[in-house]
Write a protein that holds these residues in place. Structure first.
Motif, PDB file in Angstrom:
ATOM      1  N   ASN A 177     -54.575  13.948  75.086  1.00  8.77           N
ATOM      2  CA  ASN A 177     -55.070  14.446  73.813  1.00  8.77           C
ATOM      3  C   ASN A 177     -54.066  13.930  72.643  1.00  8.77           C
ATOM      4  N   THR A 178     -54.817  13.850  71.386  1.00  9.51           N
ATOM      5  CA  THR A 178     -54.244  13.314  70.234  1.00  9.51           C
ATOM      6  C   THR A 178     -53.239  14.367  69.565  1.00  9.51           C
ATOM      7  N   ASP A 179     -52.250  14.034  69.086  1.00  2.27           N
ATOM      8  CA  ASP A 179     -51.130  14.810  68.261  1.00  2.27           C
ATOM      9  C   ASP A 179     -52.063  15.777  67.497  1.00  2.27           C
ATOM     10  N   GLU A 180     -53.278  15.287  66.885  1.00  2.44           N
ATOM     11  CA  GLU A 180     -54.238  16.347  66.176  1.00  2.44           C
ATOM     12  C   GLU A 180     -54.661  17.439  66.908  1.00  2.44           C
ATOM     13  N   GLU A 181     -55.249  17.038  68.259  1.00  2.00           N
ATOM     14  CA  GLU A 181     -55.521  18.114  68.958  1.00  2.00           C
ATOM     15  C   GLU A 181     -54.635  19.097  69.433  1.00  2.00           C
ATOM     16  N   ILE A 182     -53.502  18.637  69.628  1.00  2.00           N
ATOM     17  CA  ILE A 182     -52.420  19.564  70.172  1.00  2.00           C
ATOM     18  C   ILE A 182     -51.915  20.309  69.134  1.00  2.00           C
ATOM     19  N   ASN A 183     -51.863  19.954  67.748  1.00  2.00           N
ATOM     20  CA  ASN A 183     -51.494  20.727  66.496  1.00  2.00           C
ATOM     21  C   ASN A 183     -52.723  21.824  66.401  1.00  2.00           C
ATOM     22  N   TYR A 184     -53.757  21.295  66.652  1.00  2.00           N
ATOM     23  CA  TYR A 184     -55.216  22.255  66.696  1.00  2.00           C
ATOM     24  C   TYR A 184     -54.818  23.235  67.479  1.00  2.00           C
ATOM     25  N   GLY A 185     -54.487  23.095  68.872  1.00  3.07           N
ATOM     26  CA  GLY A 185     -54.379  24.059  69.868  1.00  3.07           C
ATOM     27  C   GLY A 185     -53.491  25.181  69.490  1.00  3.07           C
TER      28      GLY A 185
END
Length: 347
Positions: A177-185
């Motif tokens: 997963n991208t960092d953007e996805e992790i932050n989204y989560g």
């Protein structure tokens, strides 16, 4: 290790389940129905100070996997606090739809993990995973742009019906997963009111360090789940890396892994456990099966009473993984599990 002397008997389990079911079925067909048996407006699965919850994965066999239907399943089960899987919430928020049969994929992944997958199914799994990779790219783009408004709306819908969300488990925290996805989560978990996210332990120290550091920025904890790779020291490195790294202990899998004295892991790590999955599994000597509660080797009664007697505040999360008997369904079986826990805690 066997808890046969202390388990709730199968006969009592069934009778108490029936009594509990009588109350929870009065919730009615509307998701904002009321439990009139005890003249209470909401379900209440906090028993003797122990919060019994459920992971919504337990309802994966039900036909409608929407957020609204999932809430109805939770209410009909008599549960008031949950670990929410990603799909119901993300679908509610407008995630791109997939044509993949998730239940088939999960089943194949589980067979792969347990070493029981056939050559034909292995090929099918690889094909499905390729299709999933393409779909995941679309989802990553969506996650990087989506507003949190729908997640806040979902939280309100659940809270208004008497259900709180203590954990969120989207497929957004993996090494792919991208960092953007992790932050989204993390942002979505906060919008839902969760204290922590859960994910399978990545068995990668660099990744747990990264997740712990990112979690600290959001003020949301990361609780790592394990299967039969769990040991008493399984989480130690992650715990040393960040105070925002924690445990999503699975007591049944811990027993199936062959660990002795499973209650010790609860006593030793209770300050770091944010939620604990409860199921009944057998030891390796007895076949490691997922079985109806009270028929396996997991000391569920003792674990729940330990939580009660020591005032442990983390939720005990029902995870329905044994085969649903013919003529039953996931809601009925979650009710049965709740009844088992209730009798254990009130005994």
């Amino acid at each position: 290790m066997n808890n046969k002397k202390n388990i709730v008997s199968r006969r009592n389990f069934i009778s108490s389940s029936a009594a509990l079911a009588l109350g929870t079925t009065l919730v009615g067909p509307n998701i904002f129905g009321r439990n009139r048996l005890l003249n209470s407006p909401f379900p209440n699965s906090k028993i003797k100070g122990v919060q019994i919850g459920v992971i919504t994965y337990s309802f994966r066999s039900m036909p409608d996997q929407s957020a609204e239907a999932t809430l109805q399943y939770v209410l009909e089960s008599g549960i008031n606090a949950i670990e929410l899987m990603g799909d119901p919430a993300e679908s509610f928020a407008g995630k791109p739809k997939s044509s993949l049969d998730r239940r088939t994929l999960w089943g194949l992944m589980r067979s792969k993990r347990e070493g029981t997958i056939t050559a034909a199914d292995e090929k099918k799994l690889k094909e499905m995973q390729k299709a999933m990779d393409v779909y995941n790219e679309k989802v990553a783009t969506w996650r990087s742009q989506v507003s949190m408004d729908k997640f806040k709306e979902l939280k309100k819908m659940y809270n208004d019906a008497g259900v709180t969300i203590y954990a969120f488990k989207p497929n957004a925290f993996g090494k792919d997963n991208t960092d953007e996805e992790i932050n989204y989560g993390f942002k979505a978990a906060k919008a839902l009111g969760a204290s922590h996210v859960t994910l399978e332990h990545p068995s990668d120290d660099e990744h747990t360090k990264k997740l712990g550091e990112m979690a600290a920025k959001h003020g949301i904890y990361v609780a790592y789940h394990g299967h039969t790779q769990q040991t008493p020291t399984f989480w130690d490195t992650a715990l040393e890396q960040s105070k925002y790294n924690a445990l999503n202990l699975d007591l049944g899998h811990f027993v199936a892994a062959g660990n002795e004295a499973p209650l010790d892991i609860i006593a030793d790590k209770h300050d770091h456990i944010l939620s604990m999955h409860i199921k009944d599994r057998q030891t390796p000597a007895h076949g490691q099966g997922n079985v109806v509660w009270g028929e396996g080797d997991t000391p569920l009664v003792e674990a729940l009473q330990m939580m009660r007697d020591n005032g442990y505040s983390f939720p005990a999360t029902i995870e329905l993984e044994y085969d649903i008997p013919e003529g039953s369904d996931a809601i009925t079986e979650v009710k049965n599990c709740l009844a088992y826990a209730k009798e254990a805690l009130e005994g």
